[in-house]
Write a protein that holds these residues in place. Structure first.
Motif, mmCIF file in Angstrom:
data_model
loop_
_atom_site.group_PDB
_atom_site.id
_atom_site.type_symbol
_atom_site.label_atom_id
_atom_site.label_comp_id
_atom_site.label_asym_id
_atom_site.label_seq_id
_atom_site.Cartn_x
_atom_site.Cartn_y
_atom_site.Cartn_z
ATOM 1 N N GLU A 80 -10.096 -9.187 -7.509
ATOM 2 C CA GLU A 80 -9.672 -8.753 -6.267
ATOM 3 C C GLU A 80 -9.475 -9.797 -5.089
ATOM 4 O O GLU A 80 -10.747 -10.730 -5.055
ATOM 5 N N SER A 81 -8.706 -9.690 -4.326
ATOM 6 C CA SER A 81 -8.502 -10.675 -3.008
ATOM 7 C C SER A 81 -8.549 -12.159 -3.329
ATOM 8 O O SER A 81 -8.877 -12.856 -2.569
ATOM 9 N N ALA A 82 -7.883 -12.430 -4.574
ATOM 10 C CA ALA A 82 -8.018 -13.804 -4.818
ATOM 11 C C ALA A 82 -6.772 -14.605 -4.628
ATOM 12 O O ALA A 82 -6.956 -16.042 -4.543
ATOM 13 N N LEU A 83 -5.676 -14.018 -4.015
ATOM 14 C CA LEU A 83 -4.321 -14.651 -3.671
ATOM 15 C C LEU A 83 -4.096 -14.337 -2.209
ATOM 16 O O LEU A 83 -4.379 -13.165 -1.877
ATOM 17 N N THR A 84 -3.104 -15.104 -1.829
ATOM 18 C CA THR A 84 -2.474 -14.645 -0.460
ATOM 19 C C THR A 84 -0.997 -14.255 -0.699
ATOM 20 O O THR A 84 -0.275 -14.549 -1.480
ATOM 21 N N ARG B 48 0.700 -1.192 0.106
ATOM 22 C CA ARG B 48 -0.055 -0.067 -0.047
ATOM 23 C C ARG B 48 0.696 1.251 0.172
ATOM 24 O O ARG B 48 0.508 2.377 -0.671
ATOM 25 N N ILE B 49 1.914 1.164 0.599
ATOM 26 C CA ILE B 49 2.872 2.253 0.601
ATOM 27 C C ILE B 49 3.805 2.712 -0.681
ATOM 28 O O ILE B 49 3.812 3.501 -1.348
ATOM 29 N N GLY B 50 3.999 1.234 -1.348
ATOM 30 C CA GLY B 50 4.625 1.377 -2.616
ATOM 31 C C GLY B 50 5.791 0.223 -2.550
ATOM 32 O O GLY B 50 6.356 -0.043 -1.531
ATOM 33 N N LEU B 51 6.221 -0.346 -3.542
ATOM 34 C CA LEU B 51 7.285 -1.324 -3.697
ATOM 35 C C LEU B 51 8.562 -0.639 -3.871
ATOM 36 O O LEU B 51 8.654 0.119 -4.901
ATOM 37 N N PRO B 52 9.719 -0.905 -3.369
ATOM 38 C CA PRO B 52 10.987 -0.150 -3.441
ATOM 39 C C PRO B 52 11.485 -0.828 -4.938
ATOM 40 O O PRO B 52 11.086 -1.700 -5.272
ATOM 41 N N THR B 53 12.393 -0.144 -5.499
ATOM 42 C CA THR B 53 12.915 -0.800 -6.587
ATOM 43 C C THR B 53 13.472 -2.117 -6.483
ATOM 44 O O THR B 53 14.056 -2.368 -5.320
ATOM 45 N N GLY B 54 13.502 -3.108 -7.529
ATOM 46 C CA GLY B 54 13.686 -4.339 -7.247
ATOM 47 C C GLY B 54 13.010 -5.396 -6.329
ATOM 48 O O GLY B 54 13.261 -6.332 -6.496
ATOM 49 N N ALA B 55 12.055 -4.786 -5.743
ATOM 50 C CA ALA B 55 11.188 -5.579 -4.760
ATOM 51 C C ALA B 55 10.054 -6.550 -5.669
ATOM 52 O O ALA B 55 9.830 -6.265 -6.757
ATOM 53 N N MET B 56 9.858 -7.389 -4.766
ATOM 54 C CA MET B 56 8.710 -8.492 -5.660
ATOM 55 C C MET B 56 7.738 -8.971 -4.725
ATOM 56 O O MET B 56 8.176 -9.533 -3.495
ATOM 57 N N GLY B 57 6.563 -8.839 -5.063
ATOM 58 C CA GLY B 57 5.420 -9.528 -4.192
ATOM 59 C C GLY B 57 5.223 -11.130 -4.519
ATOM 60 O O GLY B 57 5.218 -11.245 -5.878
ATOM 61 N N VAL B 58 5.092 -11.981 -3.570
ATOM 62 C CA VAL B 58 4.959 -13.411 -4.039
ATOM 63 C C VAL B 58 3.498 -13.542 -3.361
ATOM 64 O O VAL B 58 3.304 -13.544 -2.295
ATOM 65 N N LEU B 59 2.590 -13.980 -4.470
ATOM 66 C CA LEU B 59 1.317 -14.262 -4.171
ATOM 67 C C LEU B 59 0.955 -15.642 -4.595
ATOM 68 O O LEU B 59 1.507 -16.017 -5.454
ATOM 69 N N SER B 60 0.020 -16.417 -3.836
ATOM 70 C CA SER B 60 -0.393 -17.723 -4.324
ATOM 71 C C SER B 60 -1.750 -18.025 -3.788
ATOM 72 O O SER B 60 -2.326 -17.392 -2.917
ATOM 73 N N GLY B 61 -2.299 -18.914 -4.535
ATOM 74 C CA GLY B 61 -3.678 -19.359 -4.056
ATOM 75 C C GLY B 61 -4.326 -20.454 -5.064
ATOM 76 O O GLY B 61 -3.725 -20.622 -6.247
ATOM 77 N N PRO B 62 -5.534 -21.197 -4.478
ATOM 78 C CA PRO B 62 -6.171 -21.917 -5.173
ATOM 79 C C PRO B 62 -6.828 -21.162 -6.423
ATOM 80 O O PRO B 62 -7.635 -20.386 -6.092
ATOM 81 N N LEU B 63 -6.623 -21.460 -7.690
ATOM 82 C CA LEU B 63 -7.333 -20.655 -8.661
ATOM 83 C C LEU B 63 -7.272 -21.581 -9.916
ATOM 84 O O LEU B 63 -6.140 -21.936 -10.404
ATOM 85 N N ALA B 64 -8.341 -21.939 -10.227
ATOM 86 C CA ALA B 64 -8.588 -22.970 -11.376
ATOM 87 C C ALA B 64 -8.081 -22.519 -12.791
ATOM 88 O O ALA B 64 -7.453 -23.044 -13.482
ATOM 89 N N HIS B 65 -8.302 -21.196 -12.788
ATOM 90 C CA HIS B 65 -7.906 -20.433 -14.289
ATOM 91 C C HIS B 65 -7.446 -19.061 -14.005
ATOM 92 O O HIS B 65 -8.053 -18.497 -13.199
ATOM 93 N N TRP B 66 -6.486 -18.626 -14.635
ATOM 94 C CA TRP B 66 -5.896 -17.225 -14.338
ATOM 95 C C TRP B 66 -6.953 -16.393 -15.006
ATOM 96 O O TRP B 66 -7.118 -15.276 -14.243
ATOM 97 N N ALA B 67 -7.671 -16.808 -15.732
ATOM 98 C CA ALA B 67 -8.904 -15.774 -15.987
ATOM 99 C C ALA B 67 -9.805 -15.492 -15.158
ATOM 100 O O ALA B 67 -10.456 -14.742 -15.188
ATOM 101 N N ASP B 68 -9.815 -16.225 -14.059
ATOM 102 C CA ASP B 68 -10.832 -16.050 -12.818
ATOM 103 C C ASP B 68 -10.143 -15.004 -11.794
ATOM 104 O O ASP B 68 -10.692 -14.690 -10.889
ATOM 105 N N LEU B 69 -8.964 -14.678 -12.139
ATOM 106 C CA LEU B 69 -8.180 -13.792 -11.129
ATOM 107 C C LEU B 69 -8.765 -12.377 -10.867
ATOM 108 O O LEU B 69 -9.165 -11.843 -11.933
#
Length: 175
Positions: A164-168, A141-162
Protein backbone atom coordinates in the motif's frame (compact mmCIF):
# COMPACT_ATOMS: atom_id res chain seq x y z
CA UNK A 1 8.27 6.99 -17.99
CA UNK A 2 10.95 4.39 -17.95
CA UNK A 3 14.25 4.42 -16.17
CA UNK A 4 17.58 2.67 -16.31
CA UNK A 5 17.58 2.58 -12.50
CA UNK A 6 17.25 -1.12 -11.57
CA UNK A 7 15.25 -0.18 -8.45
CA UNK A 8 12.73 1.89 -10.39
CA UNK A 9 9.45 0.18 -11.27
CA UNK A 10 6.65 1.19 -13.63
CA UNK A 11 3.21 -0.35 -13.17
CA UNK A 12 0.39 0.06 -15.70
CA UNK A 13 -3.05 -0.99 -14.46
CA UNK A 14 -5.70 -0.97 -17.19
CA UNK A 15 -9.41 -1.66 -17.28
CA UNK A 16 -10.58 -3.49 -20.40
CA UNK A 17 -12.16 -1.54 -23.24
CA UNK A 18 -15.91 -1.01 -23.58
CA UNK A 19 -17.67 -4.37 -23.91
CA UNK A 20 -21.04 -5.34 -25.30
CA UNK A 21 -23.94 -5.87 -22.93
CA UNK A 22 -23.63 -9.63 -23.14
CA UNK A 23 -27.33 -10.32 -23.56
CA UNK A 24 -27.78 -14.07 -23.78
CA UNK A 25 -24.14 -15.01 -23.18
CA UNK A 26 -21.98 -15.64 -20.12
CA UNK A 27 -20.20 -12.56 -18.74
CA UNK A 28 -16.81 -14.21 -19.26
CA UNK A 29 -17.44 -14.36 -23.03
CA UNK A 30 -18.47 -10.71 -23.55
CA UNK A 31 -16.58 -9.11 -26.45
CA UNK A 32 -15.39 -5.57 -27.07
CA UNK A 33 -17.51 -3.07 -28.92
CA UNK A 34 -16.03 -0.93 -31.70
CA UNK A 35 -15.46 1.74 -29.05
CA UNK A 36 -13.62 -0.80 -26.88
CA UNK A 37 -11.35 -1.70 -29.80
CA UNK A 38 -10.56 1.98 -30.32
CA UNK A 39 -9.91 2.57 -26.61
CA UNK A 40 -7.43 -0.29 -26.45
CA UNK A 41 -5.66 0.83 -29.59
CA UNK A 42 -5.37 4.39 -28.24
CA UNK A 43 -3.76 3.11 -25.03
CA UNK A 44 -1.31 1.12 -27.13
CA UNK A 45 -0.54 4.21 -29.19
CA UNK A 46 -0.01 6.18 -25.99
CA UNK A 47 2.47 3.58 -24.71
CA UNK A 48 4.23 3.56 -28.07
CA UNK A 49 4.46 7.37 -28.10
CA UNK A 50 5.99 7.28 -24.61
CA UNK A 51 8.39 4.51 -25.66
CA UNK A 52 7.06 2.29 -22.86
CA UNK A 53 7.36 -1.47 -23.33
CA UNK A 54 6.09 -3.72 -20.58
CA UNK A 55 8.16 -6.85 -20.25
CA UNK A 56 5.55 -8.65 -18.14
CA UNK A 57 1.80 -8.46 -18.79
CA UNK A 58 -0.93 -10.09 -16.71
CA UNK A 59 -4.31 -10.34 -18.44
CA UNK A 60 -7.64 -11.64 -17.21
CA UNK A 61 -8.71 -14.67 -19.23
CA UNK A 62 -12.08 -13.09 -20.12
CA UNK A 63 -12.72 -12.46 -23.81
CA UNK A 64 -12.91 -8.66 -23.44
CA UNK A 65 -9.57 -8.38 -21.62
CA UNK A 66 -7.84 -10.72 -24.06
CA UNK A 67 -9.15 -8.59 -26.93
CA UNK A 68 -8.03 -5.43 -25.14
CA UNK A 69 -4.50 -6.81 -24.84
CA UNK A 70 -4.44 -7.83 -28.51
CA UNK A 71 -5.34 -4.28 -29.57
CA UNK A 72 -2.78 -2.71 -27.22
CA UNK A 73 -0.17 -5.18 -28.48
CA UNK A 74 -0.94 -4.42 -32.14
CA UNK A 75 0.51 -0.92 -31.70
CA UNK A 76 3.65 -1.97 -29.81
CA UNK A 77 6.34 -2.54 -32.38
CA UNK A 78 8.98 -4.98 -31.21
CA UNK A 79 7.19 -6.24 -28.08
CA UNK A 80 9.33 -9.05 -26.70
CA UNK A 81 7.88 -9.44 -23.23
CA UNK A 82 5.71 -12.15 -21.76
CA UNK A 83 1.92 -11.98 -21.53
CA UNK A 84 -0.04 -14.54 -19.52
CA UNK A 85 -3.77 -14.99 -18.98
CA UNK A 86 -5.21 -15.58 -15.50
CA UNK A 87 -8.64 -16.67 -14.31
CA UNK A 88 -7.91 -15.18 -10.87
CA UNK A 89 -7.84 -11.66 -12.34
CA UNK A 90 -11.38 -12.26 -13.59
CA UNK A 91 -12.76 -13.93 -10.47
CA UNK A 92 -10.57 -12.44 -7.76
CA UNK A 93 -9.94 -9.03 -6.32
CA UNK A 94 -7.06 -6.77 -5.45
CA UNK A 95 -5.31 -9.37 -3.27
CA UNK A 96 -5.11 -11.89 -6.11
CA UNK A 97 -3.86 -9.33 -8.62
CA UNK A 98 -1.35 -7.97 -6.13
CA UNK A 99 -0.05 -11.51 -5.56
CA UNK A 100 0.50 -11.94 -9.31
CA UNK A 101 2.37 -8.65 -9.58
CA UNK A 102 4.47 -9.49 -6.52
CA UNK A 103 5.49 -12.75 -8.20
CA UNK A 104 7.19 -10.81 -11.01
CA UNK A 105 10.93 -11.23 -11.34
CA UNK A 106 13.16 -8.24 -10.59
CA UNK A 107 14.38 -8.15 -14.20
CA UNK A 108 10.92 -6.96 -15.29
CA UNK A 109 10.87 -3.27 -14.43
CA UNK A 110 7.76 -2.42 -16.48
CA UNK A 111 4.66 -4.47 -15.65
CA UNK A 112 1.14 -4.16 -17.04
CA UNK A 113 -2.10 -5.75 -15.88
CA UNK A 114 -5.44 -5.70 -17.72
CA UNK A 115 -8.52 -6.52 -15.70
CA UNK A 116 -11.92 -5.47 -14.46
CA UNK A 117 -13.68 -3.08 -12.14
CA UNK A 118 -13.70 -2.59 -9.24
CA UNK A 119 -10.35 -4.39 -8.87
CA UNK A 120 -8.34 -2.12 -11.16
CA UNK A 121 -9.43 1.20 -9.63
CA UNK A 122 -9.17 -0.19 -6.10
CA UNK A 123 -5.60 -1.34 -6.66
CA UNK A 124 -4.59 1.95 -8.30
CA UNK A 125 -5.95 3.88 -5.30
CA UNK A 126 -4.41 1.44 -2.81
CA UNK A 127 -0.91 1.68 -4.30
CA UNK A 128 -0.88 5.49 -4.74
CA UNK A 129 1.39 7.34 -2.31
CA UNK A 130 1.10 10.89 -0.93
CA UNK A 131 3.06 12.32 -3.88
CA UNK A 132 0.44 11.08 -6.35
CA UNK A 133 -1.57 13.34 -8.65
CA UNK A 134 -4.66 14.26 -6.59
CA UNK A 135 -7.04 14.30 -9.56
CA UNK A 136 -5.90 10.85 -10.66
CA UNK A 137 -6.31 9.47 -7.13
CA UNK A 138 -9.83 10.93 -7.00
CA UNK A 139 -10.65 9.30 -10.35
CA UNK A 140 -9.35 5.94 -9.11
CA UNK A 141 -11.50 6.21 -5.99
CA UNK A 142 -14.56 6.88 -8.15
CA UNK A 143 -13.64 4.13 -10.60
CA UNK A 144 -11.77 3.74 -13.86
CA UNK A 145 -13.77 4.26 -17.03
CA UNK A 146 -13.56 1.51 -19.65
CA UNK A 147 -10.22 1.51 -21.41
CA UNK A 148 -8.54 3.72 -18.78
CA UNK A 149 -5.08 2.98 -17.41
CA UNK A 150 -3.37 4.10 -14.21
CA UNK A 151 0.35 4.88 -14.56
CA UNK A 152 2.30 4.35 -11.33
CA UNK A 153 6.02 4.29 -10.65
CA UNK A 154 8.56 4.48 -7.91
CA UNK A 155 11.70 3.12 -6.33
CA UNK A 156 11.11 -0.49 -5.45
CA UNK A 157 13.95 -2.99 -5.29
CA UNK A 158 11.67 -6.01 -5.69
CA UNK A 159 8.10 -6.45 -6.90
CA UNK A 160 7.67 -8.74 -3.91
CA UNK A 161 7.91 -5.61 -1.72
CA UNK A 162 4.94 -3.91 -3.43
CA UNK A 163 2.54 -2.71 -0.76
CA UNK A 164 0.00 0.00 0.00
CA UNK A 165 1.15 3.54 -0.88
CA UNK A 166 4.33 2.19 -2.50
CA UNK A 167 4.14 3.98 -5.87
CA UNK A 168 3.34 7.42 -7.22
CA UNK A 169 0.24 7.64 -9.42
CA UNK A 170 1.21 10.05 -12.19
CA UNK A 171 -1.86 9.98 -14.37
CA UNK A 172 -4.84 8.04 -15.54
CA UNK A 173 -4.85 7.69 -19.31
CA UNK A 174 -8.44 8.01 -20.55
CA UNK A 175 -8.79 7.14 -24.22
Amino acid sequence: MSSSDPDSRLLLLMRHGKADSGAGQPDHERRLTDRGHSQAQLVGEYLESQNVRPTRVFVSDAARTSETWQHVLSTMHGFDGEATFHEEIYSGGTAELLDLIRSTGDQDTVVMAIGHEPTMSSLVAQLADDESDAGSVAQARIGLPTGAMGVLSGPLAHWADLDESALTLHTIVRP
